[in-house]
Design a protein around this motif. Structure first.
Motif, short mmCIF file in Angstrom:
data_model
loop_
_atom_site.label_atom_id
_atom_site.label_comp_id
_atom_site.label_asym_id
_atom_site.label_seq_id
_atom_site.Cartn_x
_atom_site.Cartn_y
_atom_site.Cartn_z
N GLY A 132 4.87 12.01 0.85
CA GLY A 132 3.88 11.84 -0.21
C GLY A 132 2.92 13.01 -0.30
N ALA A 186 2.41 15.12 -3.61
CA ALA A 186 1.10 15.07 -4.24
C ALA A 186 0.52 16.46 -4.47
CB ALA A 186 0.13 14.25 -3.38
N ASP A 187 0.99 17.46 -3.74
CA ASP A 187 0.54 18.84 -3.95
C ASP A 187 1.49 19.61 -4.84
OD1 ASP A 187 -1.74 18.51 -2.46
OD2 ASP A 187 -0.89 19.32 -0.61
N ARG A 198 -0.44 13.83 -9.72
CA ARG A 198 -0.71 12.73 -8.78
C ARG A 198 -0.74 11.38 -9.48
NH1 ARG A 198 -5.11 16.71 -5.88
NH2 ARG A 198 -3.59 17.78 -4.55
N LEU A 225 2.84 10.27 -9.89
CA LEU A 225 3.39 9.89 -8.58
C LEU A 225 2.90 8.51 -8.16
CD1 LEU A 225 5.02 10.80 -6.11
CD2 LEU A 225 2.95 11.89 -5.23
N SER A 285 2.20 6.33 -2.34
CA SER A 285 1.14 5.97 -3.28
C SER A 285 -0.25 6.17 -2.67
CB SER A 285 1.31 4.52 -3.72
OG SER A 285 0.23 4.08 -4.50
N THR A 337 -1.18 8.11 -0.14
CA THR A 337 -1.48 9.52 0.06
C THR A 337 -1.88 10.19 -1.25
OG1 THR A 337 0.06 9.62 1.92
CG2 THR A 337 -0.56 11.71 0.91
N ALA A 338 -1.17 9.87 -2.32
CA ALA A 338 -1.51 10.45 -3.63
C ALA A 338 -2.87 9.97 -4.10
CB ALA A 338 -0.43 10.07 -4.64
N ALA A 375 -6.07 12.28 -4.94
CA ALA A 375 -6.59 12.24 -6.31
C ALA A 375 -8.08 11.93 -6.36
CB ALA A 375 -5.82 11.20 -7.12
N GLY A 388 -3.16 16.87 -0.77
CA GLY A 388 -2.08 15.92 -0.58
C GLY A 388 -1.50 16.01 0.81
N SER A 400 -1.88 13.50 3.92
CA SER A 400 -0.64 12.89 4.41
C SER A 400 -0.57 13.00 5.93
CB SER A 400 0.58 13.57 3.78
OG SER A 400 0.84 14.84 4.35
#
Length: 416
Positions: free
Chosen positions: A72, A76-77, A81, A84, A127, A129-130, A134, A347, A351
């Motif tokens: 994730g 995310a990076d 986001r 995702l 989810s 981690t995103a 965010a 992200g 993580s």
């Protein structure tokens, strides 16, 4: 100190609609997870009669959560986001629905519980981690501590209440209702999360996923403050292994009374909730690096005293006080990690943090259980948490960069 500087700062909820919707969605999600915490082990034990199988499904989900956290972070990076979060939550809801459908059969599949539980763990971690990555884009930097406290309180209240309600639901109608409620709740969060604006990471580079992960790990290792925060976090999370020793302590001190066990299990969560509620002063406290070292040391020291008293009320209050330190530490960790990490890496750094939470909790349970099998419960708690307290003291003395870190206010930016 003014009373409004002591209690939880809720201004991020008023000032950012997107953050408010994320918090509501997170509360619903945490409640569903709490329902599953009861449903999965109960169903597995009912089907197999094996504690080994119960432990194995928990381990499988934990491994998937660990992997999902790292994956994730890379995603995310790399991608938007918001997208995702929505896709991972949607797939989570389908997996919950699959668990509900499986539970309806006369002979539910044990393999399906393993597979769907692992999917839920991995997708939920992606989810989560995103969402962590965010959040800083939705609020100004001086509100990071307040946001962490709000998120922490949401999780603590959910995890205190949902398992109890989940048990009542199972008693009334079976695990199908728990899984169904988790699925419906997950799908109900999608409109809320859809209102979040697109959140593509700044300066995202389409590098190979493995290279991207290595870059994040390298940044975490070479950044002294982040490295120190992650190390302190792991030591503190190892201390959470004390919960494994609560049943034995209750048997030793309190005549194996299940009411005592329930009270003690709620102590740390209650203390963490109090810490979140009274965290308004944290945002204005500049020496956050020093503070995180102090509360980690104090929290572990309090845990090492838990087995020393034969009085239930005193044991409970020690756990509450330790939990207060746990709650403050989590707020401080989030704040320092977000403030010391550029957006393009948030992200991956979040993580790593999430993965270490999973790893530290699992390793702590294993170590505490091993010590508890060799020593009397009060002695095991004192030895285990006392050793961690000494390690935390070493960190307090040795992590000069973290001790010196100051939270210097930045110009406020408009939240989305």
């Amino acid at each position: 100190m003014p009373i409004n500087r002591i209690f939880l700062d809720v201004s991020p909820l008023r000032e950012s609609r997107a953050f408010r919707n994320i918090v509501i969605a997170r509360a619903i999600t945490v409640f569903g997870i709490g329902m599953l915490m009861v449903a999965v082990p109960i169903q597995m034990y009912t089907l197999t009669g094996s504690s080994t199988q119960v432990g194995a499904v928990a381990t499988t989900t934990g491994v998937a959560t660990f992997a999902g956290s790292l994956i994730g972070g890379v995603l995310a990076d790399r991608y938007d986001r918001r997208t995702l979060i929505l896709w991972s939550r949607c797939l989570c809801g389908l997996a919950f629905a699959g668990l509900a459908a499986n539970a309806m059969f006369d002979d539910p599949s044990v393999l399906a519980i393993y597979v769907l539980g692992a999917l839920d763990g991995g997708l939920g971690a992606i989810s989560f981690t995103a969402l962590l990555a965010a959040t800083p884009a939705l609020i100004p930097p001086d509100k990071f501590s307040a946001a962490a406290a709000i998120n922490g309180l949401t999780a603590e209240v959910g995890m205190m209440t949902a398992p109890a309600i989940g048990g009542l639901v199972i008693a009334a109608g079976g695990v199908t209702w728990n899984y169904g409620a988790a699925a419906l709740g997950t799908f109900a969060t999608l409109p809320l999360l859809s209102s979040v604006p697109p959140l593509r990471p700044e300066d995202a580079e389409p590098t190979h996923p493995m290279r991207s992960l290595i870059e994040g790990l390298h940044f975490a290792w070479t950044r002294p403050v982040i490295r120190s925060v992650l190390f302190v976090g792991v030591i503190a999370l190892l201390g959470a292994g004390i919960t494994v020793l609560i049943p034995a302590l209750v048997d030793h001190h309190f005549d194996n009374d299940p009411r005592a066990a329930g009270l003690l299990y709620s102590g740390i969560a209650l203390g963490a909730g109090i810490g979140s509620l009274t965290s308004g002063w944290v945002a204005a406290f500049e020496r956050k690096g020093l503070l995180i070292l102090v509360v980690t040391f104090v929290g572990l020291g309090l845990m090492s005293l838990v087995g020393t008293t034969p009085w239930l009320a005193a044991t409970f209050l020690l756990l509450v006080a330790a939990g207060l330190a746990v709650g403050l530490r989590a707020i401080l960790e989030f704040t320092l990690l977000q403030r010391d990490t550029p957006d393009r890496l948030r992200g991956r750094i979040n993580s790593v943090w999430s993965a270490l939470i999973v790893l530290g909790g699992a390793l702590g349970s294993m170590l505490a259980g091993a010590i508890g099998s060799a020593l009397e419960p009060p002695v095991a708690i004192a030895v285990y948490c006392g050793t961690l307290t000494l390690v935390a003291l070493t960190g307090l003395a040795g992590f000069g960069h973290l001790r010196a870190w100051r939270d210097i206010p930045e110009p406020a930016t408009e939240p989305h």
